[in-house]
Scaffold this motif. Structure first.
Motif, PDB file in Angstrom:
ATOM      1  N   TYR A 485       0.844  -1.198   0.000  1.00 22.98           N
ATOM      2  CA  TYR A 485       0.000   0.000   0.000  1.00 22.98           C
ATOM      3  C   TYR A 485       0.882   1.252   0.000  1.00 22.98           C
ATOM      4  CZ  TYR A 485      -3.082   3.629   1.952  1.00 22.98           C
ATOM      5  OH  TYR A 485      -3.772   4.791   2.190  1.00 22.98           O
ATOM      6  N   LEU A 486       1.955   1.207   0.801  1.00 20.67           N
ATOM      7  CA  LEU A 486       2.881   2.343   0.846  1.00 20.67           C
ATOM      8  C   LEU A 486       3.596   2.498  -0.489  1.00 20.67           C
ATOM      9  CD1 LEU A 486       4.516   1.780   4.352  1.00 20.67           C
ATOM     10  CD2 LEU A 486       2.571   3.235   3.774  1.00 20.67           C
ATOM     11  N   GLN A 487       4.023   1.367  -1.038  1.00 24.61           N
ATOM     12  CA  GLN A 487       4.733   1.410  -2.311  1.00 24.61           C
ATOM     13  C   GLN A 487       3.812   1.909  -3.423  1.00 24.61           C
ATOM     14  OE1 GLN A 487       5.902  -2.745  -1.985  1.00 24.61           O
ATOM     15  NE2 GLN A 487       8.061  -2.159  -1.831  1.00 24.61           N
ATOM     16  N   TYR A 488       2.563   1.488  -3.355  1.00 23.69           N
ATOM     17  CA  TYR A 488       1.565   1.933  -4.322  1.00 23.69           C
ATOM     18  C   TYR A 488       1.382   3.455  -4.219  1.00 23.69           C
ATOM     19  CZ  TYR A 488      -3.060   2.642  -6.380  1.00 23.69           C
ATOM     20  OH  TYR A 488      -4.109   3.107  -7.119  1.00 23.69           O
ATOM     21  N   SER A 489       1.313   3.937  -2.996  1.00 19.55           N
ATOM     22  CA  SER A 489       1.167   5.380  -2.798  1.00 19.55           C
ATOM     23  C   SER A 489       2.341   6.119  -3.424  1.00 19.55           C
ATOM     24  CB  SER A 489       1.092   5.708  -1.306  1.00 19.55           C
ATOM     25  OG  SER A 489       0.001   5.040  -0.714  1.00 19.55           O
ATOM     26  N   HIS A 490       3.517   5.557  -3.251  1.00 17.80           N
ATOM     27  CA  HIS A 490       4.704   6.179  -3.840  1.00 17.80           C
ATOM     28  C   HIS A 490       4.604   6.193  -5.360  1.00 17.80           C
ATOM     29  CE1 HIS A 490       8.852   6.223  -5.446  1.00 17.80           C
ATOM     30  NE2 HIS A 490       9.011   7.157  -4.541  1.00 17.80           N
ATOM     31  N   ALA A 491       4.193   5.061  -5.921  1.00 13.57           N
ATOM     32  CA  ALA A 491       4.076   4.975  -7.381  1.00 13.57           C
ATOM     33  C   ALA A 491       3.050   5.983  -7.902  1.00 13.57           C
ATOM     34  CB  ALA A 491       3.686   3.557  -7.791  1.00 13.57           C
ATOM     35  N   ARG A 492       1.980   6.177  -7.127  1.00 14.77           N
ATOM     36  CA  ARG A 492       0.979   7.163  -7.536  1.00 14.77           C
ATOM     37  C   ARG A 492       1.567   8.571  -7.532  1.00 14.77           C
ATOM     38  NH1 ARG A 492      -4.477   5.856  -7.532  1.00 14.77           N
ATOM     39  NH2 ARG A 492      -4.661   7.890  -8.492  1.00 14.77           N
ATOM     40  N   CYS A 493       2.363   8.862  -6.520  1.00 16.32           N
ATOM     41  CA  CYS A 493       3.020  10.176  -6.459  1.00 16.32           C
ATOM     42  C   CYS A 493       3.874  10.397  -7.702  1.00 16.32           C
ATOM     43  CB  CYS A 493       3.937  10.262  -5.232  1.00 16.32           C
ATOM     44  SG  CYS A 493       3.085  10.498  -3.676  1.00 16.32           S
ATOM     45  N   VAL A 494       4.635   9.395  -8.061  1.00 17.68           N
ATOM     46  CA  VAL A 494       5.523   9.507  -9.217  1.00 17.68           C
ATOM     47  C   VAL A 494       4.684   9.680 -10.485  1.00 17.68           C
ATOM     48  CG1 VAL A 494       7.234   8.305 -10.623  1.00 17.68           C
ATOM     49  CG2 VAL A 494       7.338   8.163  -8.116  1.00 17.68           C
ATOM     50  N   SER A 495       3.618   8.913 -10.550  1.00 16.69           N
ATOM     51  CA  SER A 495       2.746   8.946 -11.717  1.00 16.69           C
ATOM     52  C   SER A 495       2.125  10.331 -11.919  1.00 16.69           C
ATOM     53  CB  SER A 495       1.669   7.882 -11.541  1.00 16.69           C
ATOM     54  OG  SER A 495       0.667   8.016 -12.503  1.00 16.69           O
ATOM     55  N   ILE A 496       1.668  10.909 -10.824  1.00 13.64           N
ATOM     56  CA  ILE A 496       1.056  12.239 -10.910  1.00 13.64           C
ATOM     57  C   ILE A 496       2.088  13.273 -11.354  1.00 13.64           C
ATOM     58  CG2 ILE A 496       0.061  14.114  -9.526  1.00 13.64           C
ATOM     59  CD1 ILE A 496      -1.392  11.891  -7.904  1.00 13.64           C
ATOM     60  N   ARG A 498       4.692  12.686 -13.123  1.00 14.26           N
ATOM     61  CA  ARG A 498       5.027  12.411 -14.522  1.00 14.26           C
ATOM     62  C   ARG A 498       3.986  13.027 -15.452  1.00 14.26           C
ATOM     63  NH1 ARG A 498       6.037   6.887 -14.144  1.00 14.26           N
ATOM     64  NH2 ARG A 498       3.803   6.623 -14.192  1.00 14.26           N
ATOM     65  N   LYS A 499       2.728  12.871 -15.054  1.00 16.46           N
ATOM     66  CA  LYS A 499       1.660  13.405 -15.902  1.00 16.46           C
ATOM     67  C   LYS A 499       1.496  14.907 -15.760  1.00 16.46           C
ATOM     68  CE  LYS A 499      -1.084   9.391 -16.760  1.00 16.46           C
ATOM     69  NZ  LYS A 499      -2.155   8.537 -16.278  1.00 16.46           N
ATOM     70  N   GLY A 500       2.021  15.430 -14.667  1.00 13.68           N
ATOM     71  CA  GLY A 500       1.825  16.854 -14.392  1.00 13.68           C
ATOM     72  C   GLY A 500       2.414  17.743 -15.459  1.00 13.68           C
ATOM     73  N   GLY A 501       3.582  17.365 -15.936  1.00 13.13           N
ATOM     74  CA  GLY A 501       4.222  18.149 -16.983  1.00 13.13           C
ATOM     75  C   GLY A 501       4.593  19.556 -16.554  1.00 13.13           C
ATOM     76  N   VAL A 502       4.744  19.752 -15.270  1.00 14.92           N
ATOM     77  CA  VAL A 502       5.175  21.077 -14.800  1.00 14.92           C
ATOM     78  C   VAL A 502       6.473  20.907 -14.016  1.00 14.92           C
ATOM     79  CG1 VAL A 502       2.923  22.176 -14.712  1.00 14.92           C
ATOM     80  CG2 VAL A 502       3.680  20.779 -12.771  1.00 14.92           C
ATOM     81  N   PRO A 503       7.411  21.846 -14.196  1.00 11.14           N
ATOM     82  CA  PRO A 503       8.676  21.735 -13.475  1.00 11.14           C
ATOM     83  C   PRO A 503       8.483  22.100 -12.005  1.00 11.14           C
ATOM     84  CG  PRO A 503       8.610  23.780 -14.705  1.00 11.14           C
ATOM     85  CD  PRO A 503       7.332  23.049 -15.022  1.00 11.14           C
ATOM     86  N   ILE A 504       9.127  21.354 -11.131  1.00 10.63           N
ATOM     87  CA  ILE A 504       9.045  21.715  -9.708  1.00 10.63           C
ATOM     88  C   ILE A 504      10.442  21.871  -9.126  1.00 10.63           C
ATOM     89  CG2 ILE A 504       6.768  20.747  -9.275  1.00 10.63           C
ATOM     90  CD1 ILE A 504       8.246  18.266  -8.066  1.00 10.63           C
ATOM     91  N   GLU A 505      11.356  22.402  -9.957  1.00 13.19           N
ATOM     92  CA  GLU A 505      12.680  22.689  -9.414  1.00 13.19           C
ATOM     93  C   GLU A 505      12.511  23.622  -8.227  1.00 13.19           C
ATOM     94  OE1 GLU A 505      12.394  22.491 -12.869  1.00 13.19           O
ATOM     95  OE2 GLU A 505      13.361  20.542 -12.649  1.00 13.19           O
ATOM     96  N   HIS A 506      13.293  23.371  -7.226  1.00 16.36           N
ATOM     97  CA  HIS A 506      13.102  24.087  -5.970  1.00 16.36           C
ATOM     98  C   HIS A 506      13.157  25.600  -6.145  1.00 16.36           C
ATOM     99  CE1 HIS A 506      14.475  25.626  -1.966  1.00 16.36           C
ATOM    100  NE2 HIS A 506      13.364  25.019  -1.654  1.00 16.36           N
ATOM    101  N   ALA A 507      14.094  26.060  -6.987  1.00 13.67           N
ATOM    102  CA  ALA A 507      14.282  27.514  -7.149  1.00 13.67           C
ATOM    103  C   ALA A 507      13.039  28.190  -7.717  1.00 13.67           C
ATOM    104  CB  ALA A 507      15.484  27.776  -8.047  1.00 13.67           C
ATOM    105  N   THR A 508      12.239  27.419  -8.451  1.00 12.15           N
ATOM    106  CA  THR A 508      11.061  28.034  -9.084  1.00 12.15           C
ATOM    107  C   THR A 508       9.853  28.055  -8.154  1.00 12.15           C
ATOM    108  OG1 THR A 508      10.154  25.987  -9.978  1.00 12.15           O
ATOM    109  CG2 THR A 508      11.856  27.081 -11.276  1.00 12.15           C
ATOM    110  N   LEU A 509       9.993  27.442  -7.003  1.00 20.19           N
ATOM    111  CA  LEU A 509       8.850  27.373  -6.086  1.00 20.19           C
ATOM    112  C   LEU A 509       8.870  28.600  -5.175  1.00 20.19           C
ATOM    113  CD1 LEU A 509       9.064  23.562  -5.336  1.00 20.19           C
ATOM    114  CD2 LEU A 509       7.476  24.732  -6.873  1.00 20.19           C
ATOM    115  N   THR A 510       8.499  29.698  -5.770  1.00 21.08           N
ATOM    116  CA  THR A 510       8.530  30.979  -5.069  1.00 21.08           C
ATOM    117  C   THR A 510       7.399  31.064  -4.052  1.00 21.08           C
ATOM    118  OG1 THR A 510       7.090  31.906  -6.732  1.00 21.08           O
ATOM    119  CG2 THR A 510       9.470  32.094  -7.115  1.00 21.08           C
ATOM    120  N   PRO A 511       7.480  32.022  -3.163  1.00 17.34           N
ATOM    121  CA  PRO A 511       6.383  32.221  -2.198  1.00 17.34           C
ATOM    122  C   PRO A 511       5.045  32.392  -2.905  1.00 17.34           C
ATOM    123  CG  PRO A 511       8.284  33.512  -1.544  1.00 17.34           C
ATOM    124  CD  PRO A 511       8.636  32.898  -2.876  1.00 17.34           C
ATOM    125  N   GLU A 512       5.065  33.049  -4.058  1.00 13.61           N
ATOM    126  CA  GLU A 512       3.808  33.268  -4.790  1.00 13.61           C
ATOM    127  C   GLU A 512       3.205  31.933  -5.222  1.00 13.61           C
ATOM    128  OE1 GLU A 512       6.751  34.930  -5.665  1.00 13.61           O
ATOM    129  OE2 GLU A 512       6.103  36.489  -4.271  1.00 13.61           O
TER     130      GLU A 512
END
Length: 611
Positions: A485-496, A498-512
């Motif tokens: 169940y935990l591993q499945y949750s992890h796979a779902r996180c990765v899957s989302i 992957r499909k998100g198609g948005v960069p989440i590099e730390h530097a771009t995660l501004t307060p805004e």
RNA sequence: GCGCGUGUAGCUCAGUUGGAUAGAGCGUUGGCCUCCGGAGCCAAAGGUCGCAGGUUCGACUCCUGCCACGCGCACCA
């Protein structure tokens, strides 16, 4: 060369520390309680606020309110009330009234004797995004910094298979290694192989008597042992042949040595294949045999200190308040495992100068360790107080005790194989459902990860001291409170992600960007993540991996509730139309994924990207 | 006999140095797939926390006694 230097240093250290007398209070209280630094910033701020407003200097306990509507961090005002000689609800009301919002805490409400603080959610998201996706850490390394922890675990006997009943020592010990490393301690994971003793003489005697099919494997070697025990039952004088062969081995007889070495090599190769499936390695594989050269010196030392006496032909150490003495040398003149454990404990102290030395061994050996530590203390080694037996309950199979002596044995690798078989078809079915291209080899690798993970997790989930009754069907069950169940949750996180198609590099995660987060589902996940560090610290201090297991299930549950909520309310979906909001949510998913991965890794489970 | 351990929902288990209405999973009953992967989510039913005393403003938690079960107690490890 290196070893010599180390030993030289730590011998000096020994004398140095000895002059300070009993270090128990200091050394044991530090690692055994979860220090305030393991708490997250927000919890500490809540405790500080209560201390400041009441003027009572105490390390207030901060807990989660029973219901999230009440707040994020609760402090009971019982201790403060006592100090001020006022009623707890009155003190709570005063704290709430005088509280001024800070960057971390936005509000305080009194509910009866409790003050419930509300976190500034924006600050919370910021902190944990930095800790997971930035350069920070959810687990403060300062908690275990400067500590050295020796962990003796798994430690099977050679000439036997790694059986299912070995799993708890192996899996709990491995988790303790990872837990202590996670808090910044230096850890030495030790496999103290049972490769010495009369048992091994028996195997040699049997081999000489009956021979064995080539190529020789563990099954054949173990069959020899079993056959020998049978023969002993029929004719008790047979036992003497085994004793003779062990005596030969201890005396350095060339034939005995060669035979023993062969049995040992074959056994280790077999063990290693099982350890590989669990991805376990040891920093030190040092069997009992390694201490053999030191045994005469150990015995001489104990004799010099007047601790050895003779009883019924054997040499023993009599301990105060103990019904039975510790057996050191048999009437045949061969050593016993207690003798070798004394030598091993001294070796570990001299080599590593440990802060704690843990023995992850079943509860049935509680008396042995109690007496061992007592003997070390009597011998004047004050560091014996740093040695801890980490006991765990029995593993039963269908209600029956297991073990090579009872003949009721299930091979660990066989259990793994069954679990993998159970999982594999589902992996294949899922692969077809998911867009990602997955090769057969990958499917197989994941099936191993998930099958083995199910078994590992099932043995970690109950408190150590509880017995576990093994039921293959239940253990490989993939629904509910399980590793998969935990591993499945992890796979779902990765899957989302992957499909998100948005960069989440730390530097771009501004307060805004992060300011877009904030609904209750998102916050429930974030609030849970804030607890990770303290949980890891507590699990390490108490040597209880199950604390982390339960935390992981709750984290996965919070995450599941969040993304399931998106099914009914499209506004809550991670992959929403608004790309900035989507980025913020995907970042939070990334934080969950990083934490699940770290937690699974600590517990000794793999974190598959697809399954 | 002595020692250690365990006793919480039908079953398997949580319950953070004593604190708010004792919580999960499985099973049972009933919901949720034009939904980011249903190995999931929601709801309901289900409890004299082994028994009896004690300490405390407050006890599943600490103390005492008892009961049940398990394990250990000399030449195996």
């Amino acid at each position: 060369m290196v070893t010599t230097t180390l030993q030289g240093q730590s011998i000096q250290l020994l004398g140095f520390r000895a002059s300070f007398g009993d270090p128990r209070g200091l050394l044991h209280s530090a690692p055994m309680s979860s220090s305030p630094s393991a708490q997250n910033l927000f919890a500490r701020a809540a405790a500080d606020a209560v201390a400041r407003i009441t003027g009572v200097a105490a390390d207030f306990k901060v807990e989660a309110p029973p219901r999230p509507e009440l707040g994020d961090f609760a402090v009971g005002c019982f201790a403060a009330a006592k100090a001020l000689k006022q009623a707890p609800p009155a003190v709570a009301a005063k704290v709430a009234a005088e509280f001024q919002p800070t960057e971390l805490l936005s509000a305080a409400t009194a509910t009866g004797p409790f003050v419930n603080f509300r976190a500034n959610r924006a600050a919370g998201f910021r902190w944990l995004i930095d800790a997971t996706l930035g350069g920070g850490a959810l687990v403060p390394q300062t908690v275990g910094a400067g500590q050295t922890v020796c962990i003796d675990f798994s430690s099977p006997n050679i000439s036997k298979h790694l059986a299912y009943h070995h799993i708890r020592s192996t899996v709990i010990g491995h988790a303790l290694v990872n837990l202590n490393r996670a808090i910044g301690a230096r850890v030495i994971g030790i496999n103290h192989l049972g490769d010495w003793g009369t048992t091994h003489g028996m195997v040699m005697a049997a081999y000489k008597k009956w021979g064995a099919p080539e190529p020789l494997d563990v099954t054949a070697i173990n069959d020899l042992y079993v056959r020998f025990r049978e023969a002993m039952k029929a004719d008790p004088t047979v036992e003497q042949e085994g004793r003779v062969w062990f005596k030969k081995l201890e005396d350095g007889d060339a034939e005995a040595r060669a035979l023993w070495q062969r049995f040992r090599d074959i056994s280790w190769a077999e063990f290693e294949s099982a350890y590989q499936m669990m991805d376990i390695t040891f920093d030190e594989v040092r069997g009992e045999s390694a201490y053999e050269p030191e045994l005469p010196g150990v015995l001489a030392m104990l004799r010099d200190k007047g601790l050895v006496s003779e009883s019924e032909g054997a040499q023993v150490a009599v301990l105060p308040d103990e019904k039975n003495p510790v057996l050191l040398v048999t009437r045949d003149g061969t050593t016993l495992y207690a003798t070798r454990d004394v030598a091993a404990a001294m070796y570990r102290w001299n080599t590593y100068g440990f802060t704690r030395s843990l023995y992850v061994v079943d509860r049935g050996q509680g008396l042995h360790f109690k007496q061992l530590f007592k003997l070390l203390a009597l011998a004047g080694y004050e560091w014996s107080s740093r040695c801890e037996h980490v006991p765990f309950g029995l593993v039963r199979i269908a209600g029956k005790k297991t073990g090579t002596r009872t003949g009721n044995i299930t091979l660990l690798k066989a259990v793994f194989a069954e679990a993998i078989d159970e999982v594999a078809p589902m992996m294949r079915a899922n692969a077809a459902k998911i867009d990602a291209q997955i090769s057969d080899a990958e499917i197989e690798r994941t099936a191993t990860m998930v099958g083995v993970g199910a078994i590992v997790f099932a043995n970690l989930l109950p408190q150590r001291e509880k017995d576990v009754d093994f039921d293959l069907e239940k253990v490989t069950s993939l629904s509910g409170d399980s590793g998969p169940y935990l591993q499945y949750s992890h796979a779902r996180c990765v899957s989302i992600q992957r499909k998100g198609g948005v960069p989440i590099e730390h530097a771009t995660l501004t307060p805004e960007v992060l300011a877009r987060l904030g609904n209750d589902h998102e916050w429930a996940v974030a609030r849970r993540l804030l607890d990770f560090g303290e949980i890891v610290a507590r699990a390490a201090a108490a040597s209880e991996p199950h604390l982390l297991c339960h935390y992981m299930l709750e984290l996965a549950g919070d995450f599941s509730r969040w993304y399931t909520a998106g099914n009914e309310d499209a506004g809550l979906r991670v992959l929403c139309e608004d790309l900035e909001l989507r980025r913020a949510r995907v970042a939070l998913v990334g934080a969950v994924q990083a934490t699940l991965k770290q937690g699974l890794g600590i517990l000794g489970l793999g974190a598959p990207d697809v399954m």
